[in-house]
Enzyme design. Sequence first.
Site, mmCIF file in Angstrom:
data_model
loop_
_atom_site.group_PDB
_atom_site.id
_atom_site.type_symbol
_atom_site.label_atom_id
_atom_site.label_comp_id
_atom_site.label_asym_id
_atom_site.label_seq_id
_atom_site.Cartn_x
_atom_site.Cartn_y
_atom_site.Cartn_z
ATOM 1 N N ARG A 1 24.629 47.542 22.235
ATOM 2 C CA ARG A 1 24.615 48.801 21.430
ATOM 3 C C ARG A 1 23.271 48.591 21.133
ATOM 4 O O ARG A 1 23.110 48.032 20.142
ATOM 5 C CB ARG A 1 25.519 47.536 20.699
ATOM 6 N N ASP B 1 23.432 49.185 11.397
ATOM 7 C CA ASP B 1 24.617 49.670 10.887
ATOM 8 C C ASP B 1 24.042 51.306 10.183
ATOM 9 O O ASP B 1 23.829 51.315 9.456
ATOM 10 C CB ASP B 1 25.518 49.431 10.837
ATOM 11 N N ASP C 1 28.408 41.548 11.405
ATOM 12 C CA ASP C 1 29.339 42.543 12.487
ATOM 13 C C ASP C 1 27.964 43.080 13.238
ATOM 14 O O ASP C 1 27.551 42.313 14.155
ATOM 15 C CB ASP C 1 29.467 43.828 11.688
#
Length: 431
Positions: free
Chosen positions: A307, A255, A251
């Site tokens: 990102r 994060d 992923d």
Amino acid sequence: MAVLPTWLLAMMCLLFFVGAMENTTHDNISSLPRSDETEWNQHAVTNPDEVADEVLALTEMSVRNHTERRKLGYFTCGTGNPIDDCWRCDPNWHKNRKRLADCGIGFGRNAIGGRDGRFYVVTDPRDDNPVNPRPGTLRHAVIQDRPLWIVFKRDMVIQLKQELIVNSFKTIDGRGANVHIANGGCITIQFVTNVIVHGLHIHDCKPTGNAMVRSSETHFGWRTMADGDAISIFGSSHVWIDHNSLSHCADGLVDAVMGSTAITISNNHLTHHNEVMLLGHSDSYMRDKAMQVTIAYNHFGVGLIQRMPRCRHGYFHVVNNDYTHWEMYAIGGSANPTINSQGNRYAAPKNPFAKEVTKRVDTPASHWKGWNWRSEGDLLQNGAYFTSSGAAASGSYARASSLSAKSSSLVGHITSDAGALPCRRGRQCSS
């Protein structure tokens, strides 16, 4: 023999069930105690621009000291990177490891990790039992309820059966060993404070979960599926992620969600990944307005797509990073984040449709034109362009400080040692 009333039997069964489940609580957001808004925001600063100015001042001072010493003919190990210049010049760094805790900058500058605790030496790379880890393992170290500075006896590859849930006041310090966390679960920092992760290779992280995992000496619980992030920060504060090499995860690489704040992500080398860094849970999650993150001196390298980061709601200071590769965009966001980009080098890809540094995600221009996204002193190469908005775009934004980001031309030098360093005892820590 008397027969107990039905309601009493039901109550006894309920009490028995609750007692049996005391150590098997489902560890998600709904099962944990809620804080009121004041408590939730207590780690965010009231004037984030002041923190950004402090980072610029520290960088400017390090660059000036490095340049002047070289002009005078002195050998200097300084790089112009104020974090590294704080500790790396000492050949006896291994005798004063905790000096690192005084070297943080930005929003995560007060993260002390395990500075006030004892050393814990990891001697065993195994992860046989995520509920009852054996002493000497990394999992046994991070779940302790006391401050610890965790180091490694030797080089090792640690393949975690489940995500590694880190307790408060921990430093994981990989210096002096070649430590890989790979091919399994990776690091989760959930509802804790004061964590430093330094000097690790974290890669090929896999989704794990649907299993019991211990998170402290006194608690283990059922974990639903983890996404496979290299480092997941969840509802936590005072976190510093520094000098790690991150790649190839299921992923994200880093994060931070669910109201996490007071975070610095610095000196990391990030490669070979799609969705690199997500900062903010969802557009509707208002507690992320208190999120404040410094992203400094990182090298966003080969094989990255998007990102770097992707932001929501909060304040994000992106300073002196080297963006040498991206395929879609570098910095994205939604839900009105403030993005302060200063002194970065953005080298656009060859694709003529991917030259823009910025991306407003699923938002019409009529909405995002008021968002404060500003670029100051950035070096834009190969046709790269940064679309400013808000006060910066209108020309009404005026800095209260006389500082400016002057070091974008030196970004390659400042970030040249990004990632985990091959430190050896008795020598300056350098690549």
